[in-house]
Design a protein around this motif. Structure first.
Motif, PDB file in Angstrom:
ATOM      1  N   THR A 189       3.747  11.422   0.239  1.00  0.00           N
ATOM      2  CA  THR A 189       3.016  10.494  -0.732  1.00  0.00           C
ATOM      3  C   THR A 189       1.919  11.178  -1.413  1.00  0.00           C
ATOM      4  O   THR A 189       1.903  10.917  -2.769  1.00  0.00           O
ATOM      5  CB  THR A 189       2.292   9.399   0.227  1.00  0.00           C
ATOM      6  N   PHE A 193       1.583  11.452  -5.570  1.00  0.00           N
ATOM      7  CA  PHE A 193       0.154  11.233  -6.162  1.00  0.00           C
ATOM      8  C   PHE A 193      -0.150  12.418  -7.192  1.00  0.00           C
ATOM      9  O   PHE A 193      -0.543  12.113  -8.347  1.00  0.00           O
ATOM     10  CB  PHE A 193      -0.709  10.964  -5.350  1.00  0.00           C
ATOM     11  N   SER A 197      -0.677  12.145 -11.096  1.00  0.00           N
ATOM     12  CA  SER A 197      -1.980  12.307 -11.671  1.00  0.00           C
ATOM     13  C   SER A 197      -1.895  13.471 -12.662  1.00  0.00           C
ATOM     14  O   SER A 197      -2.510  13.080 -13.839  1.00  0.00           O
ATOM     15  CB  SER A 197      -3.039  12.826 -10.532  1.00  0.00           C
ATOM     16  N   VAL A 238       5.338   3.239  -6.425  1.00  0.00           N
ATOM     17  CA  VAL A 238       4.764   2.787  -5.159  1.00  0.00           C
ATOM     18  C   VAL A 238       5.671   2.307  -4.290  1.00  0.00           C
ATOM     19  O   VAL A 238       5.488   2.619  -2.846  1.00  0.00           O
ATOM     20  CB  VAL A 238       4.130   1.249  -5.730  1.00  0.00           C
ATOM     21  N   THR A 241       6.264   5.645  -2.301  1.00  0.00           N
ATOM     22  CA  THR A 241       5.403   6.043  -1.362  1.00  0.00           C
ATOM     23  C   THR A 241       4.971   5.198  -0.177  1.00  0.00           C
ATOM     24  O   THR A 241       4.850   5.495   0.906  1.00  0.00           O
ATOM     25  CB  THR A 241       4.013   6.448  -2.102  1.00  0.00           C
ATOM     26  N   LEU A 242       5.084   3.712  -0.431  1.00  0.00           N
ATOM     27  CA  LEU A 242       4.988   2.815   0.504  1.00  0.00           C
ATOM     28  C   LEU A 242       6.111   3.033   1.599  1.00  0.00           C
ATOM     29  O   LEU A 242       5.674   2.909   2.955  1.00  0.00           O
ATOM     30  CB  LEU A 242       5.169   1.398  -0.287  1.00  0.00           C
ATOM     31  N   ASN A 245       4.943   5.951   3.497  1.00  0.00           N
ATOM     32  CA  ASN A 245       3.750   5.556   4.469  1.00  0.00           C
ATOM     33  C   ASN A 245       4.146   4.879   5.605  1.00  0.00           C
ATOM     34  O   ASN A 245       3.640   5.062   6.760  1.00  0.00           O
ATOM     35  CB  ASN A 245       2.917   4.576   3.796  1.00  0.00           C
ATOM     36  N   LEU A 246       4.803   3.815   5.586  1.00  0.00           N
ATOM     37  CA  LEU A 246       5.491   2.894   6.826  1.00  0.00           C
ATOM     38  C   LEU A 246       6.177   3.802   7.690  1.00  0.00           C
ATOM     39  O   LEU A 246       5.860   3.711   8.979  1.00  0.00           O
ATOM     40  CB  LEU A 246       6.413   1.972   6.182  1.00  0.00           C
TER      41      LEU A 246
ATOM     42  N   LEU B 137      -2.241   0.167   4.649  1.00  0.00           N
ATOM     43  CA  LEU B 137      -1.028   1.073   4.585  1.00  0.00           C
ATOM     44  C   LEU B 137      -0.649   0.969   3.169  1.00  0.00           C
ATOM     45  O   LEU B 137      -0.202   1.782   2.342  1.00  0.00           O
ATOM     46  CB  LEU B 137       0.002   0.908   5.737  1.00  0.00           C
ATOM     47  N   ALA B 138      -0.704  -0.465   2.855  1.00  0.00           N
ATOM     48  CA  ALA B 138      -0.026  -0.756   1.455  1.00  0.00           C
ATOM     49  C   ALA B 138      -0.782  -0.331   0.323  1.00  0.00           C
ATOM     50  O   ALA B 138      -0.353   0.313  -0.487  1.00  0.00           O
ATOM     51  CB  ALA B 138       0.067  -2.203   1.442  1.00  0.00           C
ATOM     52  N   SER B 140      -3.006   2.258   0.321  1.00  0.00           N
ATOM     53  CA  SER B 140      -3.158   3.605   0.127  1.00  0.00           C
ATOM     54  C   SER B 140      -1.815   4.041  -0.280  1.00  0.00           C
ATOM     55  O   SER B 140      -1.628   5.457  -0.625  1.00  0.00           O
ATOM     56  CB  SER B 140      -3.381   4.405   1.534  1.00  0.00           C
ATOM     57  N   ALA B 141      -0.645   3.514  -0.651  1.00  0.00           N
ATOM     58  CA  ALA B 141       0.287   3.851  -1.483  1.00  0.00           C
ATOM     59  C   ALA B 141       0.377   3.652  -2.768  1.00  0.00           C
ATOM     60  O   ALA B 141       1.448   4.075  -3.429  1.00  0.00           O
ATOM     61  CB  ALA B 141       1.586   3.215  -0.773  1.00  0.00           C
ATOM     62  N   ILE B 142      -0.443   3.253  -3.283  1.00  0.00           N
ATOM     63  CA  ILE B 142      -0.814   2.709  -4.819  1.00  0.00           C
ATOM     64  C   ILE B 142      -1.651   3.964  -5.531  1.00  0.00           C
ATOM     65  O   ILE B 142      -2.647   4.210  -4.979  1.00  0.00           O
ATOM     66  CB  ILE B 142      -1.599   1.551  -5.056  1.00  0.00           C
ATOM     67  N   PRO B 143      -0.937   4.585  -6.212  1.00  0.00           N
ATOM     68  CA  PRO B 143      -1.638   5.594  -6.973  1.00  0.00           C
ATOM     69  C   PRO B 143      -3.002   5.133  -7.841  1.00  0.00           C
ATOM     70  O   PRO B 143      -2.869   4.035  -8.249  1.00  0.00           O
ATOM     71  CB  PRO B 143      -0.888   6.333  -7.953  1.00  0.00           C
ATOM     72  N   ARG B 188      -8.328   3.641  -1.924  1.00  0.00           N
ATOM     73  CA  ARG B 188      -7.359   4.626  -1.184  1.00  0.00           C
ATOM     74  C   ARG B 188      -8.414   5.402  -0.325  1.00  0.00           C
ATOM     75  O   ARG B 188      -7.920   5.520   1.008  1.00  0.00           O
ATOM     76  CB  ARG B 188      -6.955   5.749  -1.962  1.00  0.00           C
TER      77      ARG B 188
END
Lengths: 261, 312
Positions: A189, A193, A197, A238, A241-242, A245-246, B137-138, B140-143, B188
Motif C-alpha cells: 500500500t 502511494f 505521489s 484505492v 490498496t484497500l 489493507n484488509l 482501514l478504508a 488509510s487506503a485512499i491516497p 491517513r
C-alpha cells in the motif's frame, strides 16, 4: 476463506487483472473532444478514451510498486537473515548499523530527487522506492528470524546435528514468512502511494502517460465535467490498496491469535 | 537512562555526518546542471563553461563537498544559483507555511488518535472497535491526492465554500485556507496513529502487571491513566516519528495541489531548475528535522518505558 477474505481478494484481483491483462486487449485510444461522454467511460482532457487508457495504465501504477517491494524484500530480507544467523557480531553490526543511519531519510524526498534526475525512468523510481524500504524490511526480517532462532526448536534441531542449511532456511526462513506476509500488505500500500505521489506531482512519468496516478493528476480540473476520467483510475488504485489493507489486517489478526494459543 | 541518552545522541551525530554526505552525493548526481539548463539556448558552449567556472561547478566533487561542509558548519548554506540570494533566505521564507500546516494537522490528529485508540483498545473486538477499525482501514487506503482532488471539486468548485488555492497573504490570518489542506493531511495520519495506540492499549491491558493491579482493586480510571496509557503511548510515539515521514509526503502533495509556497514547493522548484545549493540546503534542513524528531521520539519512549534499550 471467509467473506472478508473473499472481499479482499476481489478488491485486489480487479485492478491487478486489468493491469496484467489490460495491455493485451488494449485498443487505439483515438483523439476526440476533451471531456466528452463518448465511449464506455467518456474521454479525458486530451480527448482520449478513458477506458482504453485504464487498460494500459495499470502496468506502471501497480508494477512499479510491486516490483519495488519485491526488490526491497530480496535485498533487505537477505541482509536481515544474514545478520540474524551469523555468529560474528561484527558482521551483524556492520550490516545493520548503516541501515539505522538511512532510516530517518524522508522517503518522498529521496524518490523525488531520483525521479527528477532520471526523468520518466520507471526503473529508477522503482529502485528508489525499493531503497527506502530496505532498512525497515531488514530490521523486520532480522527481528523475526532472531525470534525463531532463539527458540527451543532450533536448539533441538542443532542437537540432532541438522545441517546449517536445513536449520536456517528450512526452519528459521520459514517461520519468518508469517510476519513478512503481514507486513507485505501495508508495505505494498505504502509503495503504491509513494509511486503514485511522485507521478502525481509530475516528477516521475511524463504528464501524458496513461498511468492511473498521472491520469488523476492530469484530469483533475475536469472532475466535474467528466467524473470518470478521474474517478475510474482513482477507484482502481484505492481498490488495490484497500484490498491489501484488509488482507494485512487479517494476517496480523491471525498471527496474534496463533501467538496466543 | 543517562547512558542511553548519551548513546542515542551519539548515534544521531553519526547519522547526521552520514546524511550530510548522502545529501551532497545524491544532489550532485542529478544529471545536467544549472548552467546548462538555464542558458543552453542563448549561450555558446564557451560561455556555459565560463559560467560553470564562475559558479564553481567545474571543480571535482570531493573538493566541492569539503567547501560546502565547511560553509554549512559556519551556518552558511550557500547561494542560490537561480535567485542569486542566500539559500538561508529561501529556507526562512518557505518554512513558515509548512510549519503551520504540520502543526495544525498534528494539533488535531494527536489528541483524536490517542482518544480513538484507547476507546478501541478498551473495547477490543466490540461493536465500536470494529466500526472504527473498518473506517480507519478504508480511509488509510485512499491516497492523499485522491482525497485532495475530490475535496477541492466538491467544496471549492461545486459548493464554493472554501478557497481552492492559496492566493497570497498569511496562512494564519485566513484559516479558511487551511481547512482543506489540513483535512487532506488529517485522514491517513489519524488512521495510522490510532491503530498503533489501539494495539499498544490492548497489549498493555493483557500484561500481567495490569491484570494484577486490577485484581488488587485499582480503580479503572487510575489503571488506564497510570498503567495502560504510558505503555500504550510507546508504539504511538514511535509511529508518530514515522508519521512525520508520511506527513511530509502528504505536505508535498498538498502544497502542490493548493499552490502553497512552502518547503516542498521550494524543493520541487529547486530540483527542477537544478539549483543544487538550494536543494542541498533544503534537504539538509529536512534531514536534520527528521533526525531530531526520531531522537526525541526515542528519548521519550525510553522515558515512558525505561526498559527499551538501544544496544542489542
Amino acid at each position: 476463506m471467509n467473506r472478508r477474505g473473499w472481499i479482499a481478494a476481489g478488491l485486489i484481483a480487479v485492478p491487478l487483472g486489468i493491469a496484467i491483462l489490460g495491455p493485451l486487449v488494449s485498443y487505439e485510444v483515438g483523439k476526440g473532444l476533451p471531456y466528452s461522454s463518448e465511449g464506455l467511460l467518456g474521454t479525458d482532457g486530451l480527448g482520449r478514451d478513458v477506458f482504453g487508457l485504464l487498460l494500459v495504465g495499470g502496468r506502471t501504477a501497480l508494477g512499479m510498486a510491486v516490483g519495488a517491494v519485491v526488490l526491497a524484500y530480496v535485498v533487505g530480507g537477505a541482509i536481515g537473515l544474514v545478520a540474524a544467523s551469523t555468529r560474528h557480531r561484527w558482521l551483524d553490526e556492520g550490516l545493520m548499523r548503516p541501515l539505522d543511519v538511512l532510516l530517518p531519510l524522508p522517503s518522498l524526498l529521496v524518490i523525488s530527487v531520483v525521479a527528477v534526475g532520471w526523468r520518466a525512468s520507471a526503473l529508477a523510481i522503482m529502485m528508489a522506492v525499493a531503497m527506502v524500504n530496505v532498512p525497515t524490511v531488514a530490521r523486520l526480517v532480522r527481528a523475526a528470524a532472531l525470534d525463531a532462532a532463539s527458540g527451543p526448536v532450533v536448539e533441538a534441531l542443532r542437537m540432532q546435528r541438522e545441517s546449517w542449511f536445513a536449520i536456517q532456511i528450512g526452519y528459521v526462513g520459514r517461520s519468518v514468512l508469517g510476519p513478512v506476509a503481514a507486513d507485505l500488505g501495508t508495505r505494498i500500500t505504502l509503495a503504491v502511494f509513494l509511486v503514485a505521489s511522485v507521478n502525481f506531482l509530475g516528477l516521475g512519468l511524463s504528464p501524458t502517460a496513461p498511468d492511473w496516478a498521472v491520469s488523476v493528476s492530469r484530469n483533475r480540473e475536469g472532475l466535474l465535467l467528466q467524473p470518470w476520467s478521474v474517478l475510474a483510475p482513482a477507484l482502481l488504485l484505492v481498490s488495490f490498496t484497500l484490498g491489501f489493507n484488509l488482507l494485512a489486517d487479517r494476517l496480523v489478526h491471525r498471527s496474534r491469535q496463533m501467538a496466543a494459543v | 537512562m543517562r547512558s542511553y541518552a548519551a548513546q542515542r545522541a551519539l548515534l544521531a551525530v553519526l547519522q547526521l555526518a552520514v546524511l550530510s554526505v548522502l545529501v551532497f552525493v545524491l544532489t550532485s548526481l542529478l544529471p545536467g546542471d544549472a548552467a546548462e539548463l538555464r542558458f543552453t539556448e542563448t549561450l555558446t558552449p564557451e560561455q556555459v563553461a565560463r559560467l560553470r567556472a564562475e559558479l564553481g561547478l567545474d571543480r571535482p566533487a570531493p573538493e566541492r563537498f569539503v567547501h560546502w561542509l565547511g560553509n554549512v558548519l559556519t551556518g552558511d548554506l550557500g547561494t542560490s544559483l537561480i535567485s542569486g540570494g542566500p539559500v538561508i533566505d529561501i529556507v526562512r521564507s518557505s518554512i513558515g507555511a509548512t510549519f503551520v500546516l504540520t502543526v495544525a494537522t498534528l494539533a488535531i490528529v494527536v489528541p483524536l488518535a490517542v482518544a480513538l485508540g484507547i476507546v478501541m483498545g478498551t473495547r477490543e473486538n466490540g461493536r465500536i472497535d470494529r466500526a472504527i477499525t473498518s473506517v480507519t482501514l478504508a480511509l488509510s487506503a485512499i491516497p492523499d491526492f485522491v482525497i485532495a482532488v475530490v475535496l477541492v471539486a466538491v467544496f471549492s468548485l461545486r459548493l464554493g465554500w472554501l478557497p481552492a488555492t492559496w492566493v497570497g497573504g498569511d496562512l494564519l490570518a485566513s484559516p479558511a485556507l487551511l481547512v482543506l489542506p489540513v483535512a487532506v493531511l488529517f485522514g491517513r495520519t489519524v488512521c495510522l496513529l490510532s491503530r498503533q495506540v489501539r494495539a499498544g492499549t490492548i497489549n498493555a491491558l493483557h500484561a500481567e502487571y495490569v491484570v494484577q493491579a486490577r485484581r488488587l482493586g485499582v480503580p479503572r480510571r487510575q489503571l488506564l491513566l497510570r498503567h495502560v496509557l504510558p505503555n500504550a503511548a510507546v508504539p504511538g510515539v514511535q509511529e508518530l516519528a514515522r508519521t512525520g515521514d508520511t506527513l511530509l509526503g502528504g505536505v508535498l502533495v498538498v502544497e502542490a495541489i493548493f499552490a502553497i509556497p512552502g518547503f516542498a514547493t521550494a524543493l520541487v522548484d529547486g530540483v527542477e531548475t537544478r539549483d543544487i545549493p538550494t536543494v542541498q540546503g533544503l534537504t539538509l534542513v529536512l534531514a536534520v528535522a527528521a533526525l531530531l524528531i526520531n531522537l526525541t521520539a526515542d528519548l521519550a519512549c525510553n522515558r515512558l518505558v525505561p526498559r527499551t534499550a538501544l544496544l542489542r
